[in-house]
Design a protein around this motif. Sequence first.
Motif, PDB file in Angstrom:
ATOM      1  N   SER A  42       1.011  -1.102   0.038  1.00  0.00           N
ATOM      2  CA  SER A  42      -0.076  -0.019   0.137  1.00  0.00           C
ATOM      3  C   SER A  42       0.953   1.333   0.006  1.00  0.00           C
ATOM      4  O   SER A  42       2.025   1.263   0.744  1.00  0.00           O
ATOM      5  CB  SER A  42      -0.955   0.012   1.123  1.00  0.00           C
ATOM      6  OG  SER A  42      -1.637   1.313   1.308  1.00  0.00           O
ATOM      7  N   ALA A  43       0.568   2.242  -0.760  1.00  0.00           N
ATOM      8  CA  ALA A  43       1.075   3.392  -0.770  1.00  0.00           C
ATOM      9  C   ALA A  43       1.424   4.352   0.295  1.00  0.00           C
ATOM     10  O   ALA A  43       2.279   5.068   0.678  1.00  0.00           O
ATOM     11  CB  ALA A  43       0.657   4.375  -1.955  1.00  0.00           C
ATOM     12  N   ASP A  44       0.557   4.014   1.343  1.00  0.00           N
ATOM     13  CA  ASP A  44       0.531   4.557   2.801  1.00  0.00           C
ATOM     14  C   ASP A  44       1.525   4.313   3.520  1.00  0.00           C
ATOM     15  O   ASP A  44       1.993   4.748   4.794  1.00  0.00           O
ATOM     16  CB  ASP A  44      -0.871   4.660   3.329  1.00  0.00           C
ATOM     17  CG  ASP A  44      -1.099   3.185   3.916  1.00  0.00           C
ATOM     18  OD1 ASP A  44      -0.334   2.213   3.617  1.00  0.00           O
ATOM     19  OD2 ASP A  44      -2.506   3.018   4.281  1.00  0.00           O
ATOM     20  N   ARG A  45       2.441   3.082   2.979  1.00  0.00           N
ATOM     21  CA  ARG A  45       3.618   2.826   3.989  1.00  0.00           C
ATOM     22  C   ARG A  45       4.873   3.701   3.619  1.00  0.00           C
ATOM     23  O   ARG A  45       5.793   3.574   4.162  1.00  0.00           O
ATOM     24  CB  ARG A  45       3.818   1.212   3.463  1.00  0.00           C
ATOM     25  CG  ARG A  45       2.590   0.661   4.091  1.00  0.00           C
ATOM     26  CD  ARG A  45       3.092  -0.920   3.916  1.00  0.00           C
ATOM     27  NE  ARG A  45       4.096  -1.413   4.569  1.00  0.00           N
ATOM     28  CZ  ARG A  45       4.835  -2.450   4.601  1.00  0.00           C
ATOM     29  NH1 ARG A  45       4.196  -3.473   3.697  1.00  0.00           N
ATOM     30  NH2 ARG A  45       5.957  -2.730   5.176  1.00  0.00           N
TER      31      ARG A  45
ATOM     32  N   GLU B  34       3.521   8.681  -5.734  1.00  0.00           N
ATOM     33  CA  GLU B  34       2.942   7.385  -6.234  1.00  0.00           C
ATOM     34  C   GLU B  34       1.440   7.428  -6.481  1.00  0.00           C
ATOM     35  O   GLU B  34       1.037   6.827  -7.567  1.00  0.00           O
ATOM     36  CB  GLU B  34       3.217   6.330  -5.136  1.00  0.00           C
ATOM     37  CG  GLU B  34       2.924   4.855  -5.493  1.00  0.00           C
ATOM     38  CD  GLU B  34       3.392   4.372  -6.707  1.00  0.00           C
ATOM     39  OE1 GLU B  34       3.268   3.638  -7.207  1.00  0.00           O
ATOM     40  OE2 GLU B  34       4.776   4.813  -6.845  1.00  0.00           O
ATOM     41  N   THR B  35       0.788   8.134  -5.794  1.00  0.00           N
ATOM     42  CA  THR B  35      -0.681   8.005  -6.256  1.00  0.00           C
ATOM     43  C   THR B  35      -1.163   9.477  -6.952  1.00  0.00           C
ATOM     44  O   THR B  35      -2.538   9.542  -7.201  1.00  0.00           O
ATOM     45  CB  THR B  35      -1.339   8.203  -4.629  1.00  0.00           C
ATOM     46  OG1 THR B  35      -1.017   9.470  -3.863  1.00  0.00           O
ATOM     47  CG2 THR B  35      -1.166   7.245  -3.865  1.00  0.00           C
TER      48      THR B  35
END
Length: 102
Positions: free
Chosen positions: A73-76, A85-86
């Motif tokens: 997950s990008a939130d890491r 990334e998002t």
Amino acid sequence: MGIAETSSPEGDGRPYAEYDLGQSLAHFSVQAQADGLYTHQMAGVDWNKLTKAFNLAENLKPMTVTAVGTVASADRLSEILEQRETAPRKRLPLDELVLLRS
């Protein structure tokens, strides 16, 4: 690690070794994607250190290192990397990438 065997142990040249390696890694990448995995090929590597670390013979030429795995997950990521990334992707129009002649 992707290694091209540029000659046989007896010294016979293998002129297509790098092409063959490219083909095998391309097919490996396609199969990985089909299996739900992602690949990331890297060339910015210190090849001399890698050659020494793996005690590669003279006829073995490392060409690429490939990471294989799943995407987290990008939130890491750190905040800056997560934003990058998002962020929405913007593709250039084809006429800016390709010169078409008639």
